[in-house]
Motif scaffolding. Structure first.
Motif, PDB file in Angstrom:
ATOM      1  N   GLN A  70       0.829  -1.203   0.000  1.00 28.13           N
ATOM      2  CA  GLN A  70       0.000   0.000   0.000  1.00 28.13           C
ATOM      3  C   GLN A  70       0.868   1.260   0.000  1.00 28.13           C
ATOM      4  N   GLU A  71       1.945   1.237   0.809  1.00 27.28           N
ATOM      5  CA  GLU A  71       2.855   2.377   0.838  1.00 27.28           C
ATOM      6  C   GLU A  71       3.546   2.557  -0.511  1.00 27.28           C
ATOM      7  N   ALA A  72       3.906   1.450  -1.146  1.00 29.81           N
ATOM      8  CA  ALA A  72       4.555   1.535  -2.454  1.00 29.81           C
ATOM      9  C   ALA A  72       3.625   2.171  -3.482  1.00 29.81           C
ATOM     10  N   VAL A  73       2.352   1.789  -3.455  1.00 30.67           N
ATOM     11  CA  VAL A  73       1.373   2.361  -4.379  1.00 30.67           C
ATOM     12  C   VAL A  73       1.197   3.853  -4.104  1.00 30.67           C
ATOM     13  N   THR A  74       1.149   4.209  -2.819  1.00 29.45           N
ATOM     14  CA  THR A  74       0.990   5.622  -2.447  1.00 29.45           C
ATOM     15  C   THR A  74       2.151   6.454  -2.970  1.00 29.45           C
ATOM     16  N   TRP A  75       3.378   5.976  -2.778  1.00 32.87           N
ATOM     17  CA  TRP A  75       4.532   6.731  -3.237  1.00 32.87           C
ATOM     18  C   TRP A  75       4.608   6.773  -4.755  1.00 32.87           C
ATOM     19  N   ARG A  76       4.170   5.702  -5.415  1.00 37.38           N
ATOM     20  CA  ARG A  76       4.147   5.705  -6.883  1.00 37.38           C
ATOM     21  C   ARG A  76       3.181   6.769  -7.387  1.00 37.38           C
ATOM     22  N   ASN A  77       2.013   6.851  -6.757  1.00 36.68           N
ATOM     23  CA  ASN A  77       1.032   7.851  -7.178  1.00 36.68           C
ATOM     24  C   ASN A  77       1.552   9.268  -6.950  1.00 36.68           C
ATOM     25  N   ARG A  78       2.255   9.473  -5.831  1.00 40.81           N
ATOM     26  CA  ARG A  78       2.835  10.787  -5.563  1.00 40.81           C
ATOM     27  C   ARG A  78       3.906  11.129  -6.600  1.00 40.81           C
ATOM     28  N   ALA A  79       4.703  10.134  -6.947  1.00 42.81           N
ATOM     29  CA  ALA A  79       5.757  10.365  -7.936  1.00 42.81           C
ATOM     30  C   ALA A  79       5.155  10.717  -9.294  1.00 42.81           C
ATOM     31  N   LEU A  80       4.085  10.033  -9.677  1.00 44.24           N
ATOM     32  CA  LEU A  80       3.434  10.324 -10.950  1.00 44.24           C
ATOM     33  C   LEU A  80       2.834  11.723 -10.959  1.00 44.24           C
ATOM     34  N   LEU A  81       2.266  12.135  -9.821  1.00 47.88           N
ATOM     35  CA  LEU A  81       1.696  13.475  -9.724  1.00 47.88           C
ATOM     36  C   LEU A  81       2.790  14.521  -9.891  1.00 47.88           C
ATOM     37  N   LEU A  82       3.926  14.311  -9.229  1.00 47.05           N
ATOM     38  CA  LEU A  82       5.051  15.231  -9.356  1.00 47.05           C
ATOM     39  C   LEU A  82       5.588  15.233 -10.784  1.00 47.05           C
ATOM     40  N   PHE A  83       5.680  14.065 -11.388  1.00 46.76           N
ATOM     41  CA  PHE A  83       6.155  13.923 -12.767  1.00 46.76           C
ATOM     42  C   PHE A  83       5.319  14.783 -13.706  1.00 46.76           C
ATOM     43  N   ASP A  84       3.996  14.746 -13.548  1.00 45.79           N
ATOM     44  CA  ASP A  84       3.110  15.509 -14.417  1.00 45.79           C
ATOM     45  C   ASP A  84       3.262  17.005 -14.217  1.00 45.79           C
ATOM     46  N   ARG A  85       3.673  17.418 -13.014  1.00 48.00           N
ATOM     47  CA  ARG A  85       3.730  18.844 -12.711  1.00 48.00           C
ATOM     48  C   ARG A  85       5.093  19.481 -12.959  1.00 48.00           C
ATOM     49  N   VAL A  86       6.093  18.674 -13.307  1.00 46.61           N
ATOM     50  CA  VAL A  86       7.409  19.226 -13.599  1.00 46.61           C
ATOM     51  C   VAL A  86       7.325  20.089 -14.851  1.00 46.61           C
ATOM     52  N   ALA A  87       7.863  21.315 -14.767  1.00 44.02           N
ATOM     53  CA  ALA A  87       7.773  22.232 -15.906  1.00 44.02           C
ATOM     54  C   ALA A  87       8.689  21.809 -17.055  1.00 44.02           C
ATOM     55  N   MET A  88       9.815  21.155 -16.739  1.00 45.08           N
ATOM     56  CA  MET A  88      10.729  20.700 -17.788  1.00 45.08           C
ATOM     57  C   MET A  88      10.132  19.517 -18.536  1.00 45.08           C
ATOM     58  N   PRO A  89      10.275  19.458 -19.864  1.00 45.22           N
ATOM     59  CA  PRO A  89       9.825  18.292 -20.617  1.00 45.22           C
ATOM     60  C   PRO A  89      10.582  17.030 -20.181  1.00 45.22           C
ATOM     61  N   VAL A  90       9.847  16.015 -19.731  1.00 48.02           N
ATOM     62  CA  VAL A  90      10.452  14.791 -19.210  1.00 48.02           C
ATOM     63  C   VAL A  90       9.677  13.582 -19.733  1.00 48.02           C
ATOM     64  N   ALA A  91      10.402  12.496 -19.998  1.00 52.87           N
ATOM     65  CA  ALA A  91       9.774  11.243 -20.402  1.00 52.87           C
ATOM     66  C   ALA A  91      10.556  10.076 -19.822  1.00 52.87           C
ATOM     67  N   VAL A  92       9.898   8.943 -19.697  1.00 45.19           N
ATOM     68  CA  VAL A  92      10.563   7.689 -19.350  1.00 45.19           C
ATOM     69  C   VAL A  92      10.484   6.789 -20.576  1.00 45.19           C
ATOM     70  N   CYS A  93      11.628   6.278 -21.014  1.00 44.24           N
ATOM     71  CA  CYS A  93      11.689   5.431 -22.207  1.00 44.24           C
ATOM     72  C   CYS A  93      12.290   4.076 -21.843  1.00 44.24           C
ATOM     73  N   ASP A  94      12.006   3.072 -22.671  1.00 41.84           N
ATOM     74  CA  ASP A  94      12.702   1.803 -22.470  1.00 41.84           C
ATOM     75  C   ASP A  94      14.116   1.933 -23.027  1.00 41.84           C
ATOM     76  N   VAL A  95      14.915   0.896 -22.887  1.00 42.87           N
ATOM     77  CA  VAL A  95      16.317   0.970 -23.269  1.00 42.87           C
ATOM     78  C   VAL A  95      16.492   1.176 -24.765  1.00 42.87           C
ATOM     79  N   TYR A  96      15.425   0.927 -25.554  1.00 38.41           N
ATOM     80  CA  TYR A  96      15.490   1.130 -27.004  1.00 38.41           C
ATOM     81  C   TYR A  96      15.005   2.511 -27.426  1.00 38.41           C
ATOM     82  N   GLY A  97      14.545   3.314 -26.456  1.00 43.13           N
ATOM     83  CA  GLY A  97      14.116   4.671 -26.766  1.00 43.13           C
ATOM     84  C   GLY A  97      12.639   4.847 -26.982  1.00 43.13           C
ATOM     85  N   ALA A  98      11.824   3.789 -26.786  1.00 44.41           N
ATOM     86  CA  ALA A  98      10.374   3.920 -26.941  1.00 44.41           C
ATOM     87  C   ALA A  98       9.791   4.589 -25.699  1.00 44.41           C
ATOM     88  N   VAL A  99       8.940   5.576 -25.896  1.00 43.21           N
ATOM     89  CA  VAL A  99       8.366   6.331 -24.779  1.00 43.21           C
ATOM     90  C   VAL A  99       7.390   5.452 -24.004  1.00 43.21           C
TER      91      VAL A  99
END
Length: 215
Positions: free
Chosen positions: A6-35
């Motif tokens: 439950q704590e892991a899910v909570t922190w994941r959701n917080r991280a995703l919320l922060l990710f969406d609010r970062v002003a800098m363009p950011v993405a997570v890709c796989d090792v081959y570069g797919a978004v």
């Protein structure tokens, strides 16, 4: 669900919320570069929404200026090196104007043995970045519409937006429907991305601010 999960899910959701609010363009890709995941700022650079970037090759969206840079990075990743990698890129911003900048990729994973994902950040060259495109002719936004868009980009609900603008919830919905129809947006995420792409909302700022309009 046990406490640890439950704590892991909570922190994941917080991280995703922060990710969406970062002003800098950011993405997570796989090792081959797919978004795998992109934030609204990254999607705005491509004139689309985060969901529509999923599965796209980041080096097709942002073209490397030197092919040898990519070859060296690919070789390093195959050898599981975990350095920070930088690639000079150029791309077409909304409106067809060419921009230049730099992609920075950091390999990330839970353990050293795992195949890493890539945390990719985009820096736009200030001296080469053109001013965002103006809203489409014949379709300017009103100060109220601009204020609603800024609140929406900041994650405000319809109810909160109504309180902040002294409108009813039906009034807020009316303005959003008009904007969606005008810009061909199918949902609120796409509407916000369109607002950034057209220069209604100022990129690179948090909380989201209105460009050229009073709240």
């Amino acid at each position: 669900m046990d406490l640890a999960r439950q704590e892991a899910v909570t922190w994941r959701n917080r991280a995703l919320l922060l990710f969406d609010r970062v002003a800098m363009p950011v993405a997570v890709c796989d090792v081959y570069g797919a978004v795998l995941l992109a934030n609204p700022a990254m999607a705005a650079e491509c004139g689309t929404t985060p969901g529509r970037l999923r599965g796209r090759d980041v080096l097709e969206l942002f073209s490397p200026r030197e092919a040898t840079q990519v070859e060296r990075i690919a070789q390093a990743l195959r050898l599981r090196h975990r350095s920070r990698y930088q690639v000079s890129v150029r791309w077409r911003a909304p409106g067809g104007v060419e921009r230049c900048g730099e992609l920075t990729a950091d390999p990330v994973s839970d353990t050293v043995e795992d195949t890493p994902a890539l945390l990719v950040m985009l820096r736009v060259d200030a001296e080469r970045a053109p001013s965002p495109a103006a809203p489409e002719p014949g379709a300017p936004v009103t100060p109220m519409e601009a204020r609603i868009l800024a609140l929406l980009a900041a994650g405000a609900t319809t109810a909160r937006t109504a309180r902040e603008t002294a409108l009813s919830t039906d009034g807020v919905t009316y303005h959003l429907r008009r904007l969606s129809s005008r810009w061909g947006a199918s949902n609120r995420t796409e509407l916000v991305a369109r607002a950034y792409a057209l220069g209604v909302l100022a990129p690179g700022a948090w909380p989201p601010g209105v460009r050229g309009a009073e709240a």
